[in-house]
Design a protein around this motif. Structure first.
Motif, PDB file in Angstrom:
ATOM      1  N   CYS A 198       0.852  -1.195   0.000  1.00 50.47           N
ATOM      2  CA  CYS A 198       0.000   0.000   0.000  1.00 50.47           C
ATOM      3  C   CYS A 198       0.891   1.249   0.000  1.00 50.47           C
ATOM      4  CB  CYS A 198      -0.916  -0.008   1.223  1.00 50.47           C
ATOM      5  SG  CYS A 198      -2.194   1.260   1.150  1.00 50.47           S
ATOM      6  N   GLU A 199       0.645   2.118  -0.933  1.00 46.14           N
ATOM      7  CA  GLU A 199       1.496   3.285  -1.161  1.00 46.14           C
ATOM      8  C   GLU A 199       0.688   4.557  -0.902  1.00 46.14           C
ATOM      9  OE1 GLU A 199       4.549   4.280  -4.723  1.00 46.14           O
ATOM     10  OE2 GLU A 199       2.457   4.066  -5.336  1.00 46.14           O
ATOM     11  N   ARG A 200       1.203   5.409  -0.041  1.00 43.31           N
ATOM     12  CA  ARG A 200       0.523   6.671   0.283  1.00 43.31           C
ATOM     13  C   ARG A 200       1.383   7.840  -0.186  1.00 43.31           C
ATOM     14  NH1 ARG A 200      -3.674   5.561   3.749  1.00 43.31           N
ATOM     15  NH2 ARG A 200      -3.605   3.454   4.649  1.00 43.31           N
ATOM     16  N   LEU A 201       0.812   8.674  -1.040  1.00 42.48           N
ATOM     17  CA  LEU A 201       1.530   9.808  -1.614  1.00 42.48           C
ATOM     18  C   LEU A 201       0.821  11.092  -1.194  1.00 42.48           C
ATOM     19  CD1 LEU A 201       1.891   8.330  -5.216  1.00 42.48           C
ATOM     20  CD2 LEU A 201       3.556   8.186  -3.358  1.00 42.48           C
ATOM     21  N   ALA A 202       1.487  11.881  -0.374  1.00 48.30           N
ATOM     22  CA  ALA A 202       0.891  13.119   0.125  1.00 48.30           C
ATOM     23  C   ALA A 202       1.331  14.309  -0.730  1.00 48.30           C
ATOM     24  CB  ALA A 202       1.300  13.336   1.578  1.00 48.30           C
ATOM     25  N   GLU A 203       0.534  15.359  -0.684  1.00 49.99           N
ATOM     26  CA  GLU A 203       0.871  16.610  -1.367  1.00 49.99           C
ATOM     27  C   GLU A 203       1.168  16.408  -2.855  1.00 49.99           C
ATOM     28  OE1 GLU A 203       0.594  19.543   0.099  1.00 49.99           O
ATOM     29  OE2 GLU A 203      -0.035  18.518   1.926  1.00 49.99           O
ATOM     30  N   MET A 204       0.293  15.691  -3.530  1.00 50.23           N
ATOM     31  CA  MET A 204       0.442  15.496  -4.968  1.00 50.23           C
ATOM     32  C   MET A 204      -0.185  16.672  -5.721  1.00 50.23           C
ATOM     33  SD  MET A 204       2.056  12.654  -5.461  1.00 50.23           S
ATOM     34  CE  MET A 204       1.704  12.315  -7.190  1.00 50.23           C
ATOM     35  N   ARG A 205       0.416  17.016  -6.847  1.00 48.31           N
ATOM     36  CA  ARG A 205      -0.138  18.077  -7.699  1.00 48.31           C
ATOM     37  C   ARG A 205      -0.064  17.624  -9.154  1.00 48.31           C
ATOM     38  NH1 ARG A 205      -1.181  23.628  -8.001  1.00 48.31           N
ATOM     39  NH2 ARG A 205      -0.747  24.530 -10.046  1.00 48.31           N
ATOM     40  N   VAL A 206      -1.176  17.739  -9.860  1.00 48.59           N
ATOM     41  CA  VAL A 206      -1.231  17.368 -11.268  1.00 48.59           C
ATOM     42  C   VAL A 206      -0.845  18.587 -12.098  1.00 48.59           C
ATOM     43  CG1 VAL A 206      -2.760  16.654 -13.147  1.00 48.59           C
ATOM     44  CG2 VAL A 206      -2.994  15.618 -10.886  1.00 48.59           C
ATOM     45  N   GLU A 207       0.172  18.434 -12.929  1.00 52.28           N
ATOM     46  CA  GLU A 207       0.681  19.550 -13.724  1.00 52.28           C
ATOM     47  C   GLU A 207       0.045  19.618 -15.106  1.00 52.28           C
ATOM     48  OE1 GLU A 207       2.493  21.785 -12.423  1.00 52.28           O
ATOM     49  OE2 GLU A 207       3.046  20.740 -10.563  1.00 52.28           O
ATOM     50  N   ARG A 208      -0.350  18.472 -15.673  1.00 49.23           N
ATOM     51  CA  ARG A 208      -0.941  18.439 -17.009  1.00 49.23           C
ATOM     52  C   ARG A 208      -2.196  17.573 -16.982  1.00 49.23           C
ATOM     53  NH1 ARG A 208       3.595  17.247 -21.456  1.00 49.23           N
ATOM     54  NH2 ARG A 208       3.487  15.130 -20.633  1.00 49.23           N
ATOM     55  N   THR A 209      -3.100  17.807 -17.929  1.00 49.11           N
ATOM     56  CA  THR A 209      -4.298  16.984 -18.024  1.00 49.11           C
ATOM     57  C   THR A 209      -3.897  15.509 -18.014  1.00 49.11           C
ATOM     58  OG1 THR A 209      -5.453  18.683 -19.287  1.00 49.11           O
ATOM     59  CG2 THR A 209      -6.310  16.436 -19.433  1.00 49.11           C
ATOM     60  N   ALA A 210      -4.481  14.741 -17.097  1.00 52.63           N
ATOM     61  CA  ALA A 210      -4.036  13.354 -16.882  1.00 52.63           C
ATOM     62  C   ALA A 210      -5.216  12.387 -16.883  1.00 52.63           C
ATOM     63  CB  ALA A 210      -3.280  13.251 -15.560  1.00 52.63           C
ATOM     64  N   LEU A 211      -5.145  11.393 -17.754  1.00 51.63           N
ATOM     65  CA  LEU A 211      -6.125  10.309 -17.793  1.00 51.63           C
ATOM     66  C   LEU A 211      -5.487   9.088 -17.143  1.00 51.63           C
ATOM     67  CD1 LEU A 211      -8.830   9.111 -18.783  1.00 51.63           C
ATOM     68  CD2 LEU A 211      -7.675   8.564 -20.935  1.00 51.63           C
ATOM     69  N   ILE A 212      -6.106   8.562 -16.093  1.00 57.48           N
ATOM     70  CA  ILE A 212      -5.545   7.445 -15.330  1.00 57.48           C
ATOM     71  C   ILE A 212      -6.512   6.262 -15.395  1.00 57.48           C
ATOM     72  CG2 ILE A 212      -4.685   6.681 -13.076  1.00 57.48           C
ATOM     73  CD1 ILE A 212      -4.292   9.669 -12.385  1.00 57.48           C
ATOM     74  N   VAL A 213      -5.985   5.088 -15.716  1.00 59.79           N
ATOM     75  CA  VAL A 213      -6.768   3.855 -15.767  1.00 59.79           C
ATOM     76  C   VAL A 213      -6.210   2.884 -14.735  1.00 59.79           C
ATOM     77  CG1 VAL A 213      -7.558   1.930 -17.188  1.00 59.79           C
ATOM     78  CG2 VAL A 213      -7.192   4.183 -18.232  1.00 59.79           C
ATOM     79  N   VAL A 214      -7.054   2.429 -13.800  1.00 61.50           N
ATOM     80  CA  VAL A 214      -6.628   1.485 -12.768  1.00 61.50           C
ATOM     81  C   VAL A 214      -6.743   0.072 -13.323  1.00 61.50           C
ATOM     82  CG1 VAL A 214      -7.020   0.636 -10.427  1.00 61.50           C
ATOM     83  CG2 VAL A 214      -7.405   3.060 -10.956  1.00 61.50           C
ATOM     84  N   LEU A 215      -5.614  -0.639 -13.377  1.00 58.90           N
ATOM     85  CA  LEU A 215      -5.569  -1.984 -13.949  1.00 58.90           C
ATOM     86  C   LEU A 215      -5.617  -3.077 -12.890  1.00 58.90           C
ATOM     87  CD1 LEU A 215      -2.770  -1.299 -16.573  1.00 58.90           C
ATOM     88  CD2 LEU A 215      -5.243  -1.329 -16.962  1.00 58.90           C
ATOM     89  N   GLU A 216      -5.062  -2.791 -11.708  1.00 54.00           N
ATOM     90  CA  GLU A 216      -5.071  -3.741 -10.594  1.00 54.00           C
ATOM     91  C   GLU A 216      -5.165  -2.946  -9.301  1.00 54.00           C
ATOM     92  OE1 GLU A 216      -2.117  -7.312 -11.446  1.00 54.00           O
ATOM     93  OE2 GLU A 216      -1.238  -5.412 -12.136  1.00 54.00           O
ATOM     94  N   GLY A 217      -5.856  -3.506  -8.303  1.00 50.21           N
ATOM     95  CA  GLY A 217      -5.966  -2.834  -7.019  1.00 50.21           C
ATOM     96  C   GLY A 217      -6.958  -1.686  -7.034  1.00 50.21           C
ATOM     97  N   THR A 218      -6.748  -0.730  -6.135  1.00 51.95           N
ATOM     98  CA  THR A 218      -7.666   0.406  -5.968  1.00 51.95           C
ATOM     99  C   THR A 218      -6.875   1.691  -5.773  1.00 51.95           C
ATOM    100  OG1 THR A 218      -9.310  -1.024  -4.913  1.00 51.95           O
ATOM    101  CG2 THR A 218      -9.560   1.349  -4.593  1.00 51.95           C
ATOM    102  N   LYS A 219      -7.326   2.757  -6.412  1.00 51.27           N
ATOM    103  CA  LYS A 219      -6.748   4.083  -6.188  1.00 51.27           C
ATOM    104  C   LYS A 219      -7.711   4.905  -5.356  1.00 51.27           C
ATOM    105  CE  LYS A 219      -4.315   6.295  -9.293  1.00 51.27           C
ATOM    106  NZ  LYS A 219      -3.070   6.633  -8.547  1.00 51.27           N
ATOM    107  N   GLU A 220      -7.170   5.608  -4.382  1.00 51.39           N
ATOM    108  CA  GLU A 220      -7.968   6.489  -3.522  1.00 51.39           C
ATOM    109  C   GLU A 220      -7.433   7.911  -3.653  1.00 51.39           C
ATOM    110  OE1 GLU A 220      -7.703   7.168   1.127  1.00 51.39           O
ATOM    111  OE2 GLU A 220      -8.827   5.328   0.688  1.00 51.39           O
ATOM    112  N   LEU A 221      -8.317   8.841  -3.992  1.00 53.92           N
ATOM    113  CA  LEU A 221      -7.942  10.240  -4.122  1.00 53.92           C
ATOM    114  C   LEU A 221      -8.624  11.064  -3.036  1.00 53.92           C
ATOM    115  CD1 LEU A 221      -8.326  10.857  -7.974  1.00 53.92           C
ATOM    116  CD2 LEU A 221      -6.253  10.250  -6.731  1.00 53.92           C
ATOM    117  N   THR A 222      -7.865  11.910  -2.364  1.00 56.07           N
ATOM    118  CA  THR A 222      -8.422  12.836  -1.378  1.00 56.07           C
ATOM    119  C   THR A 222      -7.966  14.232  -1.752  1.00 56.07           C
ATOM    120  OG1 THR A 222      -8.333  11.158   0.365  1.00 56.07           O
ATOM    121  CG2 THR A 222      -8.592  13.449   1.056  1.00 56.07           C
TER     122      THR A 222
END
Length: 286
Positions: free
Chosen positions: A38-62
């Motif tokens: 399980c990977e936790r990434l804090a203080e993330m910022r998206v710089e460019r328009t980003a399309l994300i596809v989850v292939l395995e597991g679960t992504k959680e966005l806060t």
């Protein structure tokens, strides 16, 4: 997304290959996120328009408002430039998390919107949860783009870019208009793009100034010269977002009010009437 396409896309996420912290080149890029814990990434910022596809597991966005959204295997999201928050990549019971991320430079988005009547700029609605439906046309376009971006020997840059443009076109055809802001033309535009990413946030002059790396005095002076204010911009963005939620997504008036940062439904209704001349319930029934 069907299991066959999931398998087809999974080959592009055989190993972890994620963007670094440096400046991005002016071309679309494909990245892969792979984690076994399980990977936790804090203080993330998206710089460019980003399309994300989850292939395995679960992504959680806060996001910075504290709202958490879950994206299970086979789901996708479109995040605009300027999105900020924390991310959890959870392998779950399968023991492996993987996702593909397709980034689009601002100039590519700008060209697409100009070619299609600037629909993406004037039709400023977006799904309240950033979710994108993976239709057959979109998923085929993603696969085609991924093949082009990973070809060996590499495809000519223009051809690879054309394949990525097909993904943006598929998003437009599927009614996904939130392709993200293009480069701002002034302080008001920069503030508008910032607030557009999270219209439910209680934006203040202090918060906007900090995000734009300006003093509060400079922010107010520049906005005043452009004939607007933090309050007026926030109201405009909230009303544009509200119309999309009511007319196209079918949210209730209370749900739309909360998604736009209004705790008081009556206050929200007054804002809608002042902006468009009708009650919010009338927008929902169209």
């Amino acid at each position: 997304m069907g299991p066959d396409l999931l398998v087809r896309l999974s080959r592009f996420a055989a190993r972890d290959l994620r963007p670094g912290s440096g400046a991005r080149p002016h071309r679309p890029e494909l990245w892969a996120f792979v984690a076994h814990d399980c990977e936790r990434l804090a203080e993330m910022r998206v710089e460019r328009t980003a399309l994300i596809v989850v292939l395995e597991g679960t992504k959680e966005l806060t996001d910075t408002s504290g709202t958490t959204r879950l994206f299970p295997v086979g789901s996708a999201m479109l995040l605009p430039p300027g999105w900020r928050g924390s991310v959890v990549n959870d392998p779950g019971s399968c023991g492996r998390y993987s996702a593909l991320l397709l980034e689009f430079p601002a100039e590519m988005v700008r060209r697409l919107l100009r070619a299609h009547g600037n629909d993406g700029l004037t039709q400023r609605t977006r799904p309240s949860d950033w979710k994108v439906t993976l239709t057959p046309a979109l998923t085929d376009a993603i696969h085609h783009a991924a093949v082009g971006l990973t070809a060996d020997p590499p495809l000519p840059a223009k051809l690879a870019e054309h394949r990525c443009m097909e993904v943006l076109l598929a998003l437009l055809e599927d009614g996904v208009w939130w392709l993200g802001p293009v480069a701002p033309t002034g302080t008001a535009d920069a503030a508008r793009q910032l607030m557009r990413t999270q219209p439910d946030m209680a934006w203040t002059a202090e918060r906007v100034a900090e995000a734009l790396n300006l003093s509060v005095g400079t922010l107010r002076r520049r906005l005043g010269a452009e004939g607007c204010s933090v309050r007026s911009i926030l109201t405009e963005e909230r009303m544009a977002h509200a119309r999309g939620l009511l007319e196209r997504e079918g949210l209730s008036v209370q749900e739309a009010a909360e998604a736009c940062g209004y705790a008081n439904r009556s206050h929200f209704a007054r804002r809608i009437r002042a902006a468009v001349g009708v009650n919010p319930s009338s927008l929902r029934s169209r």
